[in-house]
Design a protein around this motif. Structure first.
Motif, mmCIF file in Angstrom:
data_model
loop_
_atom_site.group_PDB
_atom_site.id
_atom_site.type_symbol
_atom_site.label_atom_id
_atom_site.label_comp_id
_atom_site.label_asym_id
_atom_site.label_seq_id
_atom_site.Cartn_x
_atom_site.Cartn_y
_atom_site.Cartn_z
ATOM 1 N N VAL A 147 0.847 -1.203 0.000
ATOM 2 C CA VAL A 147 0.000 0.000 0.000
ATOM 3 C C VAL A 147 0.879 1.249 0.000
ATOM 4 O O VAL A 147 0.645 2.186 -0.769
ATOM 5 C CB VAL A 147 -0.981 -0.011 1.202
ATOM 6 N N ALA A 148 1.915 1.260 0.828
ATOM 7 C CA ALA A 148 2.801 2.426 0.880
ATOM 8 C C ALA A 148 3.578 2.607 -0.416
ATOM 9 O O ALA A 148 3.606 3.701 -0.981
ATOM 10 C CB ALA A 148 3.768 2.296 2.059
ATOM 11 N N TYR A 149 4.190 1.550 -0.918
ATOM 12 C CA TYR A 149 5.019 1.674 -2.112
ATOM 13 C C TYR A 149 4.207 1.949 -3.377
ATOM 14 O O TYR A 149 4.589 2.776 -4.192
ATOM 15 C CB TYR A 149 5.846 0.407 -2.344
ATOM 16 N N HIS A 150 3.073 1.249 -3.547
ATOM 17 C CA HIS A 150 2.316 1.413 -4.786
ATOM 18 C C HIS A 150 1.314 2.567 -4.706
ATOM 19 O O HIS A 150 1.332 3.469 -5.530
ATOM 20 C CB HIS A 150 1.580 0.119 -5.156
ATOM 21 N N HIS A 151 0.444 2.530 -3.716
ATOM 22 C CA HIS A 151 -0.640 3.510 -3.668
ATOM 23 C C HIS A 151 -0.180 4.876 -3.173
ATOM 24 O O HIS A 151 -0.719 5.894 -3.607
ATOM 25 C CB HIS A 151 -1.783 2.981 -2.807
ATOM 26 N N LEU A 152 0.775 4.918 -2.267
ATOM 27 C CA LEU A 152 1.256 6.204 -1.780
ATOM 28 C C LEU A 152 2.529 6.638 -2.487
ATOM 29 O O LEU A 152 2.720 7.812 -2.755
ATOM 30 C CB LEU A 152 1.482 6.141 -0.266
ATOM 31 N N GLY A 153 3.415 5.673 -2.787
ATOM 32 C CA GLY A 153 4.676 5.997 -3.445
ATOM 33 C C GLY A 153 4.608 6.029 -4.950
ATOM 34 O O GLY A 153 5.476 6.576 -5.610
ATOM 35 N N GLY A 154 3.575 5.390 -5.528
ATOM 36 C CA GLY A 154 3.397 5.424 -6.968
ATOM 37 C C GLY A 154 4.267 4.462 -7.760
ATOM 38 O O GLY A 154 4.346 4.572 -8.986
ATOM 39 N N LEU A 155 4.908 3.501 -7.098
ATOM 40 C CA LEU A 155 5.748 2.552 -7.827
ATOM 41 C C LEU A 155 4.888 1.511 -8.538
ATOM 42 O O LEU A 155 3.867 1.078 -8.010
ATOM 43 C CB LEU A 155 6.689 1.822 -6.872
ATOM 44 N N PRO A 156 5.318 1.075 -9.712
ATOM 45 C CA PRO A 156 4.602 -0.011 -10.389
ATOM 46 C C PRO A 156 4.786 -1.319 -9.609
ATOM 47 O O PRO A 156 5.768 -1.498 -8.869
ATOM 48 C CB PRO A 156 5.259 -0.089 -11.765
ATOM 49 N N TYR A 157 3.853 -2.251 -9.797
ATOM 50 C CA TYR A 157 3.881 -3.505 -9.051
ATOM 51 C C TYR A 157 5.163 -4.314 -9.287
ATOM 52 O O TYR A 157 5.615 -5.010 -8.381
ATOM 53 C CB TYR A 157 2.650 -4.353 -9.363
ATOM 54 N N ASP A 158 5.756 -4.230 -10.463
ATOM 55 C CA ASP A 158 7.016 -4.949 -10.709
ATOM 56 C C ASP A 158 8.108 -4.464 -9.752
ATOM 57 O O ASP A 158 8.850 -5.264 -9.184
ATOM 58 C CB ASP A 158 7.484 -4.757 -12.159
ATOM 59 N N ASP A 159 8.178 -3.149 -9.560
ATOM 60 C CA ASP A 159 9.181 -2.583 -8.649
ATOM 61 C C ASP A 159 8.841 -2.903 -7.200
ATOM 62 O O ASP A 159 9.729 -3.165 -6.387
ATOM 63 C CB ASP A 159 9.293 -1.074 -8.840
ATOM 64 N N VAL A 160 7.562 -2.864 -6.873
ATOM 65 C CA VAL A 160 7.135 -3.201 -5.510
ATOM 66 C C VAL A 160 7.510 -4.646 -5.196
ATOM 67 O O VAL A 160 8.030 -4.954 -4.112
ATOM 68 C CB VAL A 160 5.620 -2.971 -5.332
ATOM 69 N N ALA A 161 7.283 -5.547 -6.156
ATOM 70 C CA ALA A 161 7.622 -6.958 -5.951
ATOM 71 C C ALA A 161 9.120 -7.125 -5.718
ATOM 72 O O ALA A 161 9.534 -7.930 -4.881
ATOM 73 C CB ALA A 161 7.175 -7.785 -7.158
ATOM 74 N N ALA A 162 9.928 -6.356 -6.426
ATOM 75 C CA ALA A 162 11.378 -6.434 -6.225
ATOM 76 C C ALA A 162 11.765 -5.972 -4.826
ATOM 77 O O ALA A 162 12.708 -6.498 -4.233
ATOM 78 C CB ALA A 162 12.097 -5.595 -7.285
ATOM 79 N N LEU A 163 11.027 -5.021 -4.283
ATOM 80 C CA LEU A 163 11.334 -4.505 -2.942
ATOM 81 C C LEU A 163 10.859 -5.429 -1.830
ATOM 82 O O LEU A 163 11.568 -5.637 -0.846
ATOM 83 C CB LEU A 163 10.698 -3.122 -2.748
ATOM 84 N N VAL A 164 9.637 -5.957 -1.958
ATOM 85 C CA VAL A 164 9.058 -6.748 -0.862
ATOM 86 C C VAL A 164 9.229 -8.243 -1.061
ATOM 87 O O VAL A 164 8.964 -9.022 -0.146
ATOM 88 C CB VAL A 164 7.565 -6.415 -0.631
ATOM 89 N N GLY A 165 9.635 -8.655 -2.244
ATOM 90 C CA GLY A 165 9.795 -10.077 -2.538
ATOM 91 C C GLY A 165 8.533 -10.638 -3.165
ATOM 92 O O GLY A 165 7.433 -10.162 -2.918
#
Length: 160
Positions: free
Chosen positions: A113-131
Protein backbone atom coordinates in the motif's frame (compact mmCIF):
# COMPACT_ATOMS: atom_id res chain seq x y z
CA UNK A 1 26.38 1.64 -22.46
CA UNK A 2 23.93 3.27 -20.04
CA UNK A 3 24.93 6.66 -18.65
CA UNK A 4 23.70 7.78 -15.24
CA UNK A 5 21.71 10.98 -14.92
CA UNK A 6 23.22 13.84 -12.93
CA UNK A 7 22.16 13.53 -9.29
CA UNK A 8 20.31 16.86 -9.45
CA UNK A 9 18.04 15.36 -12.15
CA UNK A 10 17.45 12.27 -9.99
CA UNK A 11 16.22 14.52 -7.17
CA UNK A 12 13.88 16.42 -9.49
CA UNK A 13 12.44 13.29 -11.10
CA UNK A 14 12.11 11.07 -8.01
CA UNK A 15 11.76 13.63 -5.20
CA UNK A 16 7.92 13.59 -5.16
CA UNK A 17 7.79 9.78 -4.99
CA UNK A 18 10.30 9.73 -2.13
CA UNK A 19 8.28 12.37 -0.27
CA UNK A 20 5.07 10.31 -0.63
CA UNK A 21 6.83 7.25 0.81
CA UNK A 22 8.23 9.30 3.69
CA UNK A 23 4.79 10.74 4.43
CA UNK A 24 3.29 7.26 4.37
CA UNK A 25 5.71 6.07 7.03
CA UNK A 26 6.19 9.09 9.31
CA UNK A 27 3.32 11.43 8.46
CA UNK A 28 3.52 14.97 7.10
CA UNK A 29 5.32 16.55 10.07
CA UNK A 30 8.53 14.50 9.89
CA UNK A 31 8.45 13.65 6.18
CA UNK A 32 10.76 16.51 5.18
CA UNK A 33 13.47 15.27 7.55
CA UNK A 34 13.22 11.72 6.20
CA UNK A 35 13.25 13.07 2.63
CA UNK A 36 16.41 15.09 3.28
CA UNK A 37 18.15 12.16 4.98
CA UNK A 38 17.20 9.94 2.04
CA UNK A 39 18.82 12.19 -0.53
CA UNK A 40 21.90 12.84 1.61
CA UNK A 41 22.47 9.09 1.90
CA UNK A 42 21.69 8.60 -1.79
CA UNK A 43 24.12 11.36 -2.79
CA UNK A 44 26.93 9.57 -0.95
CA UNK A 45 26.09 6.19 -2.52
CA UNK A 46 25.13 7.39 -6.02
CA UNK A 47 28.64 7.22 -7.54
CA UNK A 48 28.77 3.47 -6.77
CA UNK A 49 25.26 2.72 -8.10
CA UNK A 50 25.38 0.72 -11.34
CA UNK A 51 24.25 2.75 -14.37
CA UNK A 52 21.50 0.22 -15.17
CA UNK A 53 20.04 0.17 -11.62
CA UNK A 54 16.40 1.01 -10.99
CA UNK A 55 17.00 4.39 -9.36
CA UNK A 56 13.41 4.86 -8.22
CA UNK A 57 13.24 1.51 -6.42
CA UNK A 58 16.67 2.17 -4.90
CA UNK A 59 15.55 5.57 -3.60
CA UNK A 60 12.26 4.19 -2.23
CA UNK A 61 14.20 1.56 -0.31
CA UNK A 62 16.48 4.22 1.18
CA UNK A 63 13.45 6.43 1.95
CA UNK A 64 11.66 3.64 3.74
CA UNK A 65 14.71 2.91 5.90
CA UNK A 66 15.38 6.57 6.67
CA UNK A 67 11.72 7.13 7.58
CA UNK A 68 11.86 4.19 9.98
CA UNK A 69 15.02 5.72 11.48
CA UNK A 70 13.11 8.98 12.05
CA UNK A 71 10.32 7.09 13.81
CA UNK A 72 12.78 5.22 16.02
CA UNK A 73 14.72 8.37 16.84
CA UNK A 74 11.55 10.23 17.81
CA UNK A 75 10.45 7.36 20.04
CA UNK A 76 13.75 7.51 21.97
CA UNK A 77 13.79 11.24 22.66
CA UNK A 78 11.94 13.06 25.35
CA UNK A 79 9.93 16.06 24.27
CA UNK A 80 10.31 19.06 26.60
CA UNK A 81 7.07 20.76 27.61
CA UNK A 82 6.31 23.79 29.77
CA UNK A 83 3.58 22.01 31.74
CA UNK A 84 3.15 18.28 32.15
CA UNK A 85 -0.38 17.37 31.01
CA UNK A 86 -2.68 15.30 33.23
CA UNK A 87 -3.22 12.83 30.40
CA UNK A 88 -1.45 11.82 27.21
CA UNK A 89 -2.50 13.95 24.25
CA UNK A 90 -2.59 12.52 20.72
CA UNK A 91 -0.15 14.01 18.17
CA UNK A 92 -1.59 16.90 16.20
CA UNK A 93 -1.90 17.07 12.43
CA UNK A 94 -2.33 13.33 11.73
CA UNK A 95 -5.40 11.27 11.12
CA UNK A 96 -4.69 8.71 13.80
CA UNK A 97 -7.54 6.39 12.81
CA UNK A 98 -6.13 6.05 9.30
CA UNK A 99 -2.58 5.61 10.57
CA UNK A 100 -3.77 2.97 13.04
CA UNK A 101 -5.67 1.16 10.26
CA UNK A 102 -2.58 1.16 8.03
CA UNK A 103 -0.37 0.05 10.92
CA UNK A 104 -2.75 -2.85 11.63
CA UNK A 105 -2.32 -4.29 8.12
CA UNK A 106 -0.05 -7.32 7.73
CA UNK A 107 3.52 -6.26 6.87
CA UNK A 108 3.42 -7.13 3.16
CA UNK A 109 0.05 -5.44 2.63
CA UNK A 110 1.23 -2.32 4.49
CA UNK A 111 4.42 -2.18 2.41
CA UNK A 112 2.59 -2.65 -0.90
CA UNK A 113 0.00 0.00 0.00
CA UNK A 114 2.80 2.43 0.88
CA UNK A 115 5.02 1.67 -2.11
CA UNK A 116 2.32 1.41 -4.79
CA UNK A 117 -0.64 3.51 -3.67
CA UNK A 118 1.26 6.20 -1.78
CA UNK A 119 4.68 6.00 -3.45
CA UNK A 120 3.40 5.42 -6.97
CA UNK A 121 5.75 2.55 -7.83
CA UNK A 122 4.60 -0.01 -10.39
CA UNK A 123 3.88 -3.51 -9.05
CA UNK A 124 7.02 -4.95 -10.71
CA UNK A 125 9.18 -2.58 -8.65
CA UNK A 126 7.13 -3.20 -5.51
CA UNK A 127 7.62 -6.96 -5.95
CA UNK A 128 11.38 -6.43 -6.23
CA UNK A 129 11.33 -4.51 -2.94
CA UNK A 130 9.06 -6.75 -0.86
CA UNK A 131 9.79 -10.08 -2.54
CA UNK A 132 7.56 -12.26 -4.68
CA UNK A 133 5.92 -11.59 -8.01
CA UNK A 134 4.11 -8.56 -9.35
CA UNK A 135 0.86 -10.57 -9.21
CA UNK A 136 1.44 -11.33 -5.51
CA UNK A 137 2.17 -7.66 -4.84
CA UNK A 138 -0.98 -6.66 -6.71
CA UNK A 139 -2.99 -9.11 -4.60
CA UNK A 140 -1.45 -7.92 -1.33
CA UNK A 141 -2.21 -4.31 -2.28
CA UNK A 142 -5.77 -5.18 -3.21
CA UNK A 143 -6.29 -7.04 0.06
CA UNK A 144 -4.76 -4.15 2.02
CA UNK A 145 -6.97 -1.55 0.37
CA UNK A 146 -10.05 -3.75 0.86
CA UNK A 147 -9.23 -4.05 4.57
CA UNK A 148 -8.73 -0.29 4.85
CA UNK A 149 -12.09 0.31 3.18
CA UNK A 150 -13.77 -1.99 5.71
CA UNK A 151 -11.99 -0.63 8.79
CA UNK A 152 -11.54 3.06 8.00
CA UNK A 153 -14.72 5.12 7.45
CA UNK A 154 -14.68 7.44 4.47
CA UNK A 155 -16.21 10.89 4.47
CA UNK A 156 -19.22 9.59 2.52
CA UNK A 157 -19.87 6.92 5.16
CA UNK A 158 -19.49 9.41 8.00
CA UNK A 159 -22.04 11.79 6.45
CA UNK A 160 -24.73 9.12 5.92
Amino acid sequence: MTVKQPFERVVVVHGPTVLRVCRAVVGPVDADDAWSETFLAALRAYPDLPADANVEAWLVTIAHRKAIDVVRRAARHAVPVADVPDRVLPPQGRDLDLWAAIAALPTKQRQVVAYHHLGGLPYDDVAALVGGTAAAARRAGSDGVATLRRTYPTIDQEQS
